[in-house]
Write an enzyme that holds these catalytic residues in place. Structure first.
Site, short mmCIF file in Angstrom:
data_model
loop_
_atom_site.label_atom_id
_atom_site.label_comp_id
_atom_site.label_asym_id
_atom_site.label_seq_id
_atom_site.Cartn_x
_atom_site.Cartn_y
_atom_site.Cartn_z
N MET A 1 -14.04 -33.85 21.13
CA MET A 1 -13.61 -35.00 21.83
C MET A 1 -14.47 -35.57 22.84
O MET A 1 -14.17 -36.14 23.84
CB MET A 1 -12.22 -34.36 22.43
CG MET A 1 -10.94 -34.34 21.70
SD MET A 1 -10.28 -35.93 20.72
CE MET A 1 -9.59 -36.86 22.32
N TYR A 2 -15.73 -35.17 22.68
CA TYR A 2 -16.73 -35.74 23.55
C TYR A 2 -16.62 -37.38 23.57
O TYR A 2 -16.82 -37.93 22.35
CB TYR A 2 -18.06 -35.34 23.35
CG TYR A 2 -18.43 -34.07 23.65
CD1 TYR A 2 -18.01 -33.38 24.62
CD2 TYR A 2 -19.36 -33.31 22.74
CE1 TYR A 2 -18.08 -31.88 24.68
CE2 TYR A 2 -19.61 -32.08 22.76
CZ TYR A 2 -19.00 -31.46 23.73
OH TYR A 2 -19.30 -30.08 24.02
N GLY A 3 -16.29 -38.04 24.66
CA GLY A 3 -16.24 -39.52 24.46
C GLY A 3 -14.47 -39.78 24.50
O GLY A 3 -14.50 -41.02 24.83
N HIS B 1 -15.98 -76.15 18.07
CA HIS B 1 -15.40 -76.37 16.84
C HIS B 1 -16.26 -76.13 15.61
O HIS B 1 -17.28 -76.32 15.68
CB HIS B 1 -15.27 -77.87 17.15
CG HIS B 1 -14.31 -78.55 15.60
ND1 HIS B 1 -13.09 -78.25 15.46
CD2 HIS B 1 -15.06 -78.95 14.53
CE1 HIS B 1 -12.68 -78.99 14.31
NE2 HIS B 1 -13.92 -79.43 13.79
N THR C 1 -10.38 -40.02 23.60
CA THR C 1 -9.32 -40.37 22.62
C THR C 1 -9.81 -41.64 21.98
O THR C 1 -10.06 -41.68 20.61
CB THR C 1 -8.08 -40.65 23.42
OG1 THR C 1 -7.53 -39.40 23.58
CG2 THR C 1 -7.05 -41.25 22.25
N CYS C 2 -10.39 -42.89 22.58
CA CYS C 2 -10.81 -43.84 21.95
C CYS C 2 -11.68 -43.78 20.83
O CYS C 2 -11.51 -44.38 19.64
CB CYS C 2 -11.18 -44.97 22.75
SG CYS C 2 -11.66 -46.37 22.24
N GLU D 1 -14.84 -30.62 29.08
CA GLU D 1 -14.08 -31.27 28.15
C GLU D 1 -13.61 -29.90 27.25
O GLU D 1 -14.31 -29.27 26.89
CB GLU D 1 -14.76 -32.12 26.98
CG GLU D 1 -14.23 -32.56 25.76
CD GLU D 1 -12.84 -33.38 25.91
OE1 GLU D 1 -12.09 -32.58 24.99
OE2 GLU D 1 -12.58 -34.07 26.71
N GLN D 2 -12.28 -29.96 26.91
CA GLN D 2 -11.69 -28.97 25.93
C GLN D 2 -12.24 -28.62 24.60
O GLN D 2 -12.17 -27.42 24.06
CB GLN D 2 -10.18 -28.86 26.08
CG GLN D 2 -9.71 -29.87 25.38
CD GLN D 2 -8.04 -29.56 25.29
OE1 GLN D 2 -7.30 -28.92 25.58
NE2 GLN D 2 -7.43 -30.60 24.53
N SER D 3 -12.70 -29.80 24.19
CA SER D 3 -13.25 -29.68 22.68
C SER D 3 -14.35 -30.52 22.43
O SER D 3 -14.78 -31.68 22.93
CB SER D 3 -12.00 -30.02 21.76
OG SER D 3 -12.62 -30.49 20.30
#
Length: 463
Positions: free
Chosen positions: A42-44, A448, A46-47, A37-39
């Site tokens: 950002m682990y995990g 209901h 985009t979401c 992972e580049q950052s």
């Protein structure tokens, strides 16, 4: 000096839903896995960090603003809560992979150097990773079209930049009419910002039927969003008004008139593109299309047989749950029977988290009419559904629409702009995938008071 090397069975580039789930599953089976992972922010994927989770957290809190607290302060509190949530989830996602004995997490920018090799760079440090199988899951990023001044303005942000802010915009100008534009416009209006939305098309939400898009636009307008459609953005320029520094957006209307709108923040929500630049895919024999998306077959194999692409980077629907299904397909290729494919996907639902949410599965009426099939249509205002008291308790706004094959009773599509639509649509999607007819949905027993029992009413009004 020779760079250090890690040999693996599987290398995954990108910590998104499909890649991280595959990495955990394979490492759990004893495969040697390298997750790149580049950052570390950002682990995990985009979401969790800059997409679904922070957006929906802010939307939810905007729906529950304390009337005794100023909008600016409410937003600061909501932003702090959201930041804590994403930080917690980011740490847990890192730990899920890092705690596995067979997995190694590497932070840095990955570039292919050959069919089975990658070099990962972080500052002056380099690491070579070789792997039998490589999965690319680098996601997508917002696009900034070549509009004069758009890139140069210090007041223009993408969804990523806007979600990272802890201060609410005073006046927000949104460029775009799709789901990102609609969600963020509605959310900031809920916190008291003055919001103007500029859409290029004749209406917002161009993939929906006219009546649905018109109803959604009405709800947004009632929430304080000023919508201007059929406009062409001509330029963006930094300026200073009596309210302070900001940007001026100049646009042309359908009749040729030029107008302007000012804001302290301009959100460019004008589409997204796959993140493939800098990956060196050509070194692995991996081809991309004109949009930059990685070309894959129905099993998500690229033009290099041992390289797969999952999630937004492969050009498919940009939904986290589709990326999760991508994981299932690749896992089946690696350790299963190899039968799962993208061709298996039917009735995949989608939702826009405005308030109330807009959800759809299957065809719109316009799409269904293009097939030439005989149709029965039902369109019901939620407020007119007398047997759905849940809507009157929670939120009576919106409409529901069903499109059915008149000869076979097959449900071709359902759209719900209503309270809990993002949940109720899953019942319809499941029914459609398993061939449940409109008549069966009409006559089923539901709890209901619930929004699901609106299906009794909706399918009873087909004409």
């Amino acid at each position: 000096m020779q760079r250090p090397t890690i040999d693996a069975d599987l290398a995954v580039v990108g910590f998104g839903k499909g890649g991280k789930t595959l990495a955990a599953a394979m490492a759990g089976r004893g495969a040697r896995v390298v997750m790149i992972e580049q950052s570390d922010q950002m682990y995990g994927g985009t979401c969790i960090n800059i997409g679904c989770v922070p957006t929906k957290s802010l939307i939810y809190q905007g729906e529950h603003v304390d009337p005794h607290t100023a909008g600016e302060e409410s937003f600061r509190l909501a932003a702090a809560t959201t930041r804590s949530l994403t930080s917690l989830m980011r740490g847990k996602n890192f730990a899920i992979i890092d705690s596995l004995d067979a997995a190694t997490v590497v932070t840095g920018q990955a570039t292919f150097t050959g069919p089975h090799s990658l070099v990962v760079r972080a500052g002056d440090d380099e690491l070579e990773v070789t792997a039998t199988t490589i999965v690319v899951g680098t996601g997508a990023e917002p696009v900034l079209p070549p509009i004069p001044g758009l890139r140069e303005s210090s007041h223009v942000v993408t969804s990523t930049g806007l979600l990272g802010r802890t201060e609410r915009p005073r006046e927000l100008v949104v460029l775009g009419g799709g789901y990102v534009a609609v969600e963020l416009a509605a959310m900031h209006a809920a916190f008291g910002a003055r919001v103007t939305l500029l859409a290029r098309g004749p209406r917002i939400l161009r993939h929906e039927d006219d009546d649905v898009a018109t109803a959604a636009a009405g709800i947004l307008a009632d929430a304080g969003v000023a919508i201007r459609t059929a406009v062409t953005i001509e330029s963006v320029a930094d300026t200073t008004t009596d309210d302070g520094p900001g940007a001026r957006v100049t646009y042309r209307t359908a009749d040729g008139t030029t107008d302007t709108v000012d804001g302290d923040t301009v959100l460019a929500a004008l589409g997204r593109r796959p993140v493939t630049a800098g990956l060196g895919l050509e070194a692995a024999g991996v081809r991309t299309d004109a949009r930059g998306a990685v070309v894959v077959d129905e099993h998500l194999r690229t033009t290099a047989e041992h390289v797969f692409a999952v999630g937004d980077v492969n050009g498919g629907p940009q939904f986290t749950y589709v990326s999760l299904d991508d994981y299932r397909i690749v896992l089946d290729q690696l350790v299963g029977e190899g039968r799962r494919s993208t061709a298996d996907r039917r009735a995949v639902p989608q939702a826009i988290f405005m308030t109330p949410p807009l959800a759809r599965v299957g065809m719109t009426e316009a799409e269904a009419r293009e097939t030439g099939r005989p149709l029965r249509i039902a369109v019901r205002r939620v407020a007119d559904m007398a047997t759905v008291p849940r809507a009157k308790i929670a939120d009576p706004r919106g409409l529901m629409k069903a499109v059915v094959d008149a000869e076979t009773d097959e449900v071709l599509g359902v759209t719900m702009l209503s309270h809990d639509a993002h949940e109720t649509i899953n019942t319809v999607a499941l029914a459609m995938r398993h061939g449940v007819t409109a008549t069966r949905l009409r006559d089923e027993i539901y709890t209901h008071p619930s929004m699901t029992e609106a299906l009794n009413d909706l399918f009873a009004n087909l004409a």
